[in-house]
Enzyme design. Structure first.
Site, mmCIF file in Angstrom:
data_model
loop_
_atom_site.group_PDB
_atom_site.id
_atom_site.type_symbol
_atom_site.label_atom_id
_atom_site.label_comp_id
_atom_site.label_asym_id
_atom_site.label_seq_id
_atom_site.Cartn_x
_atom_site.Cartn_y
_atom_site.Cartn_z
ATOM 1 N N ASP A 1 -10.788 1.804 -3.187
ATOM 2 C CA ASP A 1 -11.003 1.566 -1.902
ATOM 3 C C ASP A 1 -12.705 1.552 -2.051
ATOM 4 O O ASP A 1 -13.309 1.052 -0.914
ATOM 5 C CB ASP A 1 -10.568 2.673 -0.929
ATOM 6 C CG ASP A 1 -9.530 2.339 -0.049
ATOM 7 O OD1 ASP A 1 -8.639 1.167 -0.906
ATOM 8 O OD2 ASP A 1 -8.728 3.198 0.246
ATOM 9 N N ASP B 1 0.799 -1.276 -0.212
ATOM 10 C CA ASP B 1 -0.188 -0.060 0.033
ATOM 11 C C ASP B 1 0.886 1.252 0.057
ATOM 12 O O ASP B 1 1.963 1.075 0.217
ATOM 13 C CB ASP B 1 -0.920 0.097 1.271
ATOM 14 C CG ASP B 1 -2.216 0.482 1.060
ATOM 15 O OD1 ASP B 1 -2.324 1.528 0.016
ATOM 16 O OD2 ASP B 1 -3.024 0.375 1.778
HETATM 17 C C1 GLA Z 1 -5.660 1.840 2.389
HETATM 18 C C2 GLA Z 1 -6.237 0.764 1.507
HETATM 19 C C3 GLA Z 1 -7.211 0.077 2.212
HETATM 20 C C4 GLA Z 1 -6.793 -0.791 3.385
HETATM 21 C C5 GLA Z 1 -6.299 0.409 4.167
HETATM 22 C C6 GLA Z 1 -5.564 -0.031 5.652
HETATM 23 O O1 GLA Z 1 -6.709 2.757 2.464
HETATM 24 O O2 GLA Z 1 -6.492 1.090 0.195
HETATM 25 O O3 GLA Z 1 -7.618 -1.184 1.284
HETATM 26 O O4 GLA Z 1 -5.802 -1.608 2.990
HETATM 27 O O5 GLA Z 1 -5.414 1.366 3.633
HETATM 28 O O6 GLA Z 1 -5.152 1.002 6.147
#
Ligand code: GLA
Length: 797
Positions: free
Chosen positions: A560, A490
């Site tokens: 997301d 990420d």
């Molecule tokens: C980001 C990612 C999510 C999740 C969160 C965890 O927002 O895109 O999918 O993994 O971080 O903190």
């Protein structure tokens, strides 16, 4: 087919496109043609070819500049060129802009030599920390040309690299400037690609958005002047993806001419399309110039990332399909390149930060029972990470949550018969972390100036090999500390306050570009050390969904936003340049956590099935009906996934009288033309538009195909009080009786099966069941309400 030179013309000929340019008498490279493949070139001499493709200029109009007294009719402003500079009369945006040590800014690059070779040489520096990700291909798939030019005003040399991928009709271009002189030269701009496209009226198709709203498609006519698509976010960004398409105004999904460009890079980028005063469009693609600008010392070189150009006469679908093949065959690499991807469960929306080993194992058990293959532990497993305010950088497992460590947990998951994966965000450091306390100088920030933070975190300085090595060791330890088959990588912020406290020698020059060189070095090292690990990129969803990341990560979490209706627009957008095999897509709970929209479970699955299917909800809280439906979904997906992930994907028009808001028809067919999947998705449905027929493309005309939809069950509550029209007893809406009946009695959806030849399906289409519109309901009617969907499976008999 291939690349050849017929004095003075270069021809780059792929399966269905030709790209032609020539060396003029003055040594300038004149662009002559890019488009549908030209036939019959063999019989023409180079001179004849040049004459028929070049625009004759008999005089220079008005106040245009004549290049020299010998070349009185050469006005660079009128000339289509392979590269352009400032200061010699071409007033359009240049591809190269420099300033010599005496302040002189005019450059004039003249042909010096060229070299054609089979395959694709690496054109990036050999120094490990300087390398850029590049497309690759074998000697039978790709041929390359390098043209070297010299500046008449300085000791700069410019190499233009072209690699032609025959089958996918993709031309990859990059540029390299070499300072062969004794004095430093300031390079203010060096783009990867210039295309002086000879036509003036083109539509621009671009992909913009924001967090949770990635890749929304906009199509506009070129507005005149200079149009720009760029990111200054420090990432390729959800704001403006680097993918850009130019299409004839008449081009549709299924027919017409279009060309697309993209960049193999993950940081700031820029694409400009300028309409010249004398017609034609100049396309420039590369790193956003300020982010690459630097002083080139004597003997030093500067290399751009590769830009990708693709041409199609088969409409936008044709272009997308070529891009898809290119990404699958020449960008994604490693053991996972062609492997079908596992169905996963991700703990994030099921648990967020609130979990312990027992809770995770319970979730894993439920996931295993429905057929999930990979368990992914998302954020929260390390340091003191109980919310997003701390611990990034402290990649040691939190033993309070996981007493057996990653080793213990992964062993238990493996014993259940699933693979195990984890989330990391290595490029970041929380202010509240042991790493920051011990090594504040590792962060990209100015120690004496206020820093604007995103999600309470700062970037680590990956421009420093020391930090890269530190991260490689920290991550290697994590990956060796358990049986870890998958990593979600990420990156959750855009970039601000860029400053490196360690940057003594380089004076902050091109810092974010060097950051990316460091990131790529880190990823390459990890790929070499852990070749079997499946990496999935992520940046708050799709904030860094690009060809650069795809060189290291076979897949990327697309957004997301897990709301299936939002995902229709998002995944449609990606599909223009990226195949389903790289697009992470999950079934989440209802109401959805980002939009609070409650979508039918079937639709959540159908949308995700057009990507890499995963589940991201608390399966331990679902009732038996839901779990059994999910089990069926996963079972079906496994049967179809080779086709869904790697087949040929189409965006189809619905055949309704008017295009319904937000509705989609997607179709995918495997290479052998034996299995296909047709997905119909509704937005808010209009009343009484009840007939649907779909032309199903790309089948074997003579072969017989069966197209089938297996009826699912319908919840009677969907009908509200209308149920009283058929019920022998009165049922009040929302009453206990209604809920009780719904528990034990469900209605059947329409089943559908039709057998037809490929030719019938392609030319006459499949006529689907009439849709519900308030009357005449019976078992043949499709109850296709808001956000409904159907997945028709097509098998060759
Ligand atoms: C980001 C990612 C999510 C999740 C969160 C965890 O927002 O895109 O999918 O993994 O971080 O903190």
């Amino acid at each position: 087919m291939g690349i050849y030179y017929k004095d003075p013309v270069f021809v780059l000929e792929s399966q269905s496109s030709s790209y032609v340019f020539a060396i003029r008498a003055t040594g300038h490279l004149e662009h002559l043609y890019y488009g549908e493949r030209l036939e019959g070139l063999e019989g023409l001499s180079g001179e004849a070819l040049y004459q028929c493709l070049s625009q004759p200029v008999a005089f220079l109009p008005g106040n245009t500049i004549a290049y020299s007294s010998e070349a009185q009719t050469l006005g660079l402003e009128l000339l289509a060129q392979e590269l352009s500079t400032d200061g010699k009369g071409d007033l359009r945006q240049p591809m190269v802009a420099i300033k010599q040590s005496d302040g002189h800014k005019t450059a004039d690059f003249i042909y010096w030599s060229h070299h054609i070779q089979e395959g694709k040489p690496a054109t990036t520096p050999s120094d490990f920390y300087q390398r850029l990700p590049q497309a690759y291909g074998s000697e039978t798939e790709v041929q390359s040309l390098c043209v070297t030019l010299k500046d008449r005003n300085s000791d700069l040399e410019l190499d233009l690299h072209y690699s032609l991928f025959y089958e996918t009709n993709v031309l990859v271009r990059s540029a390299q400037l070499n300072n062969k002189g004794q004095a430093p030269v300031q390079v203010n701009k060096l783009m990867s690609l210039q295309l002086d496209y000879l036509e003036s009226q083109m539509d621009l198709i671009h992909f913009s958005g924001a967090w949770a709203r990635e890749m929304h498609v906009t199509r506009t006519a070129h507005p005149g002047g200079i149009w720009q698509n760029s990111s200054r976010a420090g990432v390729s960004s959800s704001r403006k993806n680097p993918l850009v398409i130019l299409a004839d105004p008449s081009t549709t999904e299924s027919s017409g001419r279009c060309l697309g460009s993209n960049l193999i890079y993950s940081g700031n980028h820029q694409t400009t399309v300028e309409r010249g005063s004398y017609g034609g469009l100049r396309l420039l693609v590369g790193v956003e110039p300020e982010s690459l600008a630097q002083t080139l010392k004597p003997g030093a070189s500067m290399v751009t990332p590769e830009a990708v150009l693709c041409y199609s006469t088969a409409g936008l679908n044709g272009l997308s399909q070529q891009f898809h093949r290119f990404v699958q065959n020449h960008i994604v690499r490693g053991p996972w390149q062609k492997r079908t991807r596992p169905v996963l469960i991700n703990s994030w929306e099921a648990c967020y930060f609130d979990f312990n080993e027992a809770k995770l194992l319970k979730l894993a058990k439920a996931a295993k029972a429905v057929g999930v293959e990979l368990f992914v532990l998302d954020d929260g497993w390390f340091g003191e990470r109980n919310d997003d305010k701390s611990s990034l950088g402290d990649w040691q497992v939190n033993l309070k949550k996981l007493p057996g460590g990653l080793n213990g947990l992964s062993a238990k998951i493996k014993a259940m018969g699933m693979d195990f994966g984890i989330w990391v965000e290595p490029e970041m450091v929380s202010r509240d972390s042991q790493l920051f306390r011990a090594h504040p100088e590792y962060a990209l920030f100015h120690p004496d100036k206020p820093h604007s933070e995103g999600r309470y975190q700062m970037l680590l300085n990956l421009a420093e090999p020391k930090v890269v090595d530190y991260l490689f060791n920290a991550l290697s330890e994590v990956l060796n500390s358990g049986d870890i088959s998958y990593v979600k990588w990420d990156m959750n912020r855009v970039v601000t306050d860029v400053y490196s406290p360690m940057d003594h020698e380089q004076g902050q020059t091109a810092l974010m570009h060097r950051y990316y060189l460091g990131l790529y070095a880190l990823l390459e090292k990890l790929q070499q050390a852990f070749p079997e690990v499946l990496f999935e990129g992520c940046a708050s969803g799709g904030n860094r969904f690009d060809l650069g990341m795809l060189c290291y990560m076979p897949q990327i979490w697309a957004s997301d936003n897990t709301d299936a209706y939002s995902r229709l627009a998002i995944q449609r957008g990606y599909s223009y340049g990226y195949p389903p095999s790289v697009m992470g897509a999950h079934v989440a709970t209802a109401p959805n956590h980002q939009t609070l929209r409650a979508m039918p479970l079937a639709t959540r699955y159908h949308v995700a099935a057009f990507g890499l299917l995963g589940y991201e909800l608390d399966l331990t809280k679902q009732d038996a009906k839901v779990l059994s439906a999910i089990k069926d979904q996963i079972c079906q997906y496994k049967r179809l996934r080779e086709t869904l992930q790697f087949g040929r994907f189409y965006r189809l028009p619905g055949a309704e009288n008017s295009r319904q808001q937000g509705s989609e028809v997607w179709y995918v067919i495997n290479e052998a033309l034996t299995q296909g999947v047709l997905g119909l998705f509704a937005g808010p449905v209009p009343a009484n538009e009840s007939f649907t027929s779909v032309l199903v493309p790309h089948l074997e005309p003579e072969a017989l195909y069966r197209l089938r939809y297996e009826a699912k069950k319908l919840d009677i509550r969907l009908f509200g009080d209308l149920i009283n029209q058929v019920s022998p007893i009165p049922i009040a809406q929302d009453s206990l009786t209604q809920h009780l009946i719904a528990k034990f009695y469900q209605m059947d959806e329409e089943s559908f099966e039709c057998t037809a030849s490929g030719s019938i399906l392609m030319r006459s289409g499949v006529k689907l069941p009439q849709r519900f519109c308030g009357m005449g309901h019976n078992e043949g009617v499709s109850v296709f309400t808001d956000y409904s969907s159907r997945l028709y499976v097509i098998e060759r008999l």
